[in-house]
Design an enzyme around this catalytic site. Structure first.
Site, PDB file in Angstrom:
ATOM      1  N   LYS A 182      21.952  -0.994  24.210  1.00  0.00           N
ATOM      2  CA  LYS A 182      20.744  -1.738  23.846  1.00  0.00           C
ATOM      3  C   LYS A 182      20.187  -1.050  22.607  1.00  0.00           C
ATOM      4  CE  LYS A 182      16.791  -1.950  23.731  1.00  0.00           C
ATOM      5  NZ  LYS A 182      15.915  -2.132  22.487  1.00  0.00           N
ATOM      6  N   GLU A 185      15.936  -3.308  18.175  1.00  0.00           N
ATOM      7  CA  GLU A 185      15.892  -4.678  17.654  1.00  0.00           C
ATOM      8  C   GLU A 185      15.492  -4.707  16.184  1.00  0.00           C
ATOM      9  OE1 GLU A 185      11.905  -3.859  19.700  1.00  0.00           O
ATOM     10  OE2 GLU A 185      14.028  -3.322  19.921  1.00  0.00           O
ATOM     11  N   CYS A 290      14.144  12.618  13.869  1.00  0.00           N
ATOM     12  CA  CYS A 290      13.619  13.478  14.927  1.00  0.00           C
ATOM     13  C   CYS A 290      13.828  14.944  14.610  1.00  0.00           C
ATOM     14  CB  CYS A 290      14.250  13.127  16.274  1.00  0.00           C
ATOM     15  SG  CYS A 290      16.002  13.528  16.390  1.00  0.00           S
ATOM     16  N   GLU A 392       3.552  13.934  16.360  1.00  0.00           N
ATOM     17  CA  GLU A 392       4.641  13.582  15.454  1.00  0.00           C
ATOM     18  C   GLU A 392       4.195  12.422  14.571  1.00  0.00           C
ATOM     19  OE1 GLU A 392       9.425  12.892  15.791  1.00  0.00           O
ATOM     20  OE2 GLU A 392       8.185  11.871  17.268  1.00  0.00           O
TER      21      GLU A 392
END
Length: 507
Positions: A182, A185, A290, A392
């Site tokens: 997955k 999107e 990240c 972050e």
């Protein structure tokens, strides 16, 4: 943005299930932008629960054949896939760049770091070997074997649309599992193309399925009993949700979240080298990594003053441009929401009293005025109670937090809620060794700005950066995607035993 599909000139993407492209049937779609221009270039279907269930059924059936293949035969598929990626590297990089916004060079790096894990996973025949003890007892042999879990899934982020899916699927497929991806999107085209290439490489239809979607799709993967393990990379709140939900449904989970990576700069460091490293590690890929270094920690006033001056000067020379501009240092952010969010974080830093040395807000690229651009932002004298230190930002924002001593510098990353990675720049081996041993983070760089391990070591953060006890790639990945069966075997060969009601010992 979720929409109902209307008449449009944009491409309509699909799912990839059972070895073929499958149109979405949910009636829900999401826009895929070209971040460099701000224009919608495609729409992607968001799967219904039924569509995800159909993908799981395909994967479950296909896994029976794939899991029965011997490991070296599976490895040959991965090796063929590597050849196909090499063949199509340029087109893959342009496709990735057009949806994500990172430069072509950065896109190729994204793909390259992914295929390095595929190269490692092609060694699966060795990594899947069990252990054997002969004559553990009289006439008794004991051996173990690693077997696939069955159907496993990966939920991957927008910022590395090639690398992270490949990190997840490579070891999973090599170990004999079927895989449901997955992807984000926001940039799903490269994951769909990866599925096509695996099919071309000889992977049986249905072993690798790509289902586009949102929380609806995620929750089916988390709760369906046929899915045995989940891998995730994204924000910390979602990582924790996925980890807890997967565990509650008896699944294995490895979930990686946010980060606030520090670079400790000792007084003996080469400050020109440090400044160059911070510019690349802080602003590369528009800070949407990240493992980006977002906090510089100079030790001592002299070090801090010199470093701030060098960074401020270098920031002026950065070029921000269209992702296909070969001269651009970095491109746009992923979408307009990201620009709004990062801009708000910059304003919060100003409001909290940080010293703004460079303000990237309002940056316009000529000819692409509607693109999602932010220039480089640099703060000095940021304190640990400020939100731009605590949270972050995930954008082109670098902050300087000054300390007086090495011990203070060591405490900052060690006590921060995130524990992904950290770097130290020094010429002193004793300092580097002490820091590496004592700092409370999962990954450490010594005179290395972005401490991402090579593929045959493991990748993973600590504290709120990681949930689960097994990390990505390296030997941990094969442990995660397999279950160990141990066999105790005896062939009587005429030995006559009486009835026994005790556990046998290995005398």
């Amino acid at each position: 943005m979720t929409t109902q599909l209307t008449e449009t000139k944009t491409r309509e993407l699909t799912h990839f299930v059972g070895g073929r492209h499958v149109a979405g049937t949910s009636g829900r779609f999401s826009d895929v932008y070209d971040p460099s221009t701000g224009e919608v270039q495609a729409t992607v279907p968001l799967a219904s629960a039924a569509e995800v269930g159909a993908a799981i059924a395909n994967a479950e059936e296909a896994q029976l054949e794939w899991g029965a293949w011997n490991p070296q035969r599976r490895a040959r598929v991965l090796l063929k896939f590597l050849q196909l990626v090499d063949r199509d590297m340029d087109s893959l990089a342009r496709l990735l760049s057009s949806e994500h916004g990172k430069t072509i060079a950065d896109a190729k790096g994204d793909i390259q770091r992914g295929i390095e894990v595929i190269e490692f996973a092609a060694g699966g025949p060795h990594l899947l070997k069990g252990e054997y003890t002969t004559s553990a007892g009289t006439g008794i042999d004991v051996y173990s074997m690693r077997q696939p879990l069955g159907v496993v899934a990966g939920i991957t982020p927008f910022n590395f649309p090639a690398m992270i899916p490949l990190w997840k699927m490579g070891p999973a497929l090599a170990a004999g599992n079927s895989f449901i991806l997955k992807p984000s999107e926001r940039d799903p085209s490269v994951p769909l193309r990866i599925a096509e290439l695996f099919l071309e490489a000889g992977l049986p239809a249905g072993v690798l399925n790509v289902v586009n979607g949102d929380k609806t799709a995620v929750d089916v993967l988390l709760t369906d009993d046929r899915v045995k393990a989940i891998g995730f990379v994204g924000s910390t709140p979602i990582a924790q949700y996925i980890y807890e939900t997967a565990a509650a449904h008896g699944k294995r989970a490895q979930c990686f979240g946010g980060a606030k990576n520090h670079m400790i700069v000792m007084p003996d460091a080469d400050l020109d080298q440090v400044a160059d490293a911070l510019i690349g590690a802080g602003y590369g890929s528009a800070g949407e990594r990240c493992m980006a270094i977002s906090v510089a920690v100079p030790v001592g006033k002299e070090t801090g003053d010199a470093l701030a001056a060098k960074l401020a000067e270098r920031v002026k020379g950065l070029k921000i441009g269209h992702s296909h501009d070969e001269n651009a240092d970095y491109g746009p952010l992923i979408n307009a929401d990201a620009v709004t969010r990062v801009s708000a974080a910059i304003q919060a830093g100003i409001d909290e009293g940080a010293e703004l040395l460079a303000d990237g807000r309002g940056h316009v690229v000529e000819g692409y005025e509607n693109g999602f651009y932010l220039g480089p932002t640099l703060f000095d004298n940021v304190t640990t109670d400020m939100s731009i230190y605590q949270e972050e930002v995930f954008g082109p924002v670098l902050i300087i937090t000054r300390v007086d001593t090495y011990e203070e510098a060591l405490r900052l990353p060690s006590e921060h809620k995130y524990g992904n990675g950290v770097s130290i720049y020094t010429r002193d081996g004793d300092t580097a060794r002490d820091f590496s041993a004592r700092v409370n983070t999962g990954m450490v760089g010594v005179n290395v700005p972005i401490p991402v391990p090579i593929a045959y070591h493991t990748f993973g953060g600590w504290k709120k950066s990681g949930f689960g006890d097994l990390n990505q790639h390296g030997p941990d990945s094969f442990r995660f995607y397999t279950k160990t069966k141990t066999v105790t075997s005896r062939w009587p060969s005429g030995i006559k035993d009486g009835t026994s009601f005790v556990i046998p010992t290995m005398h």
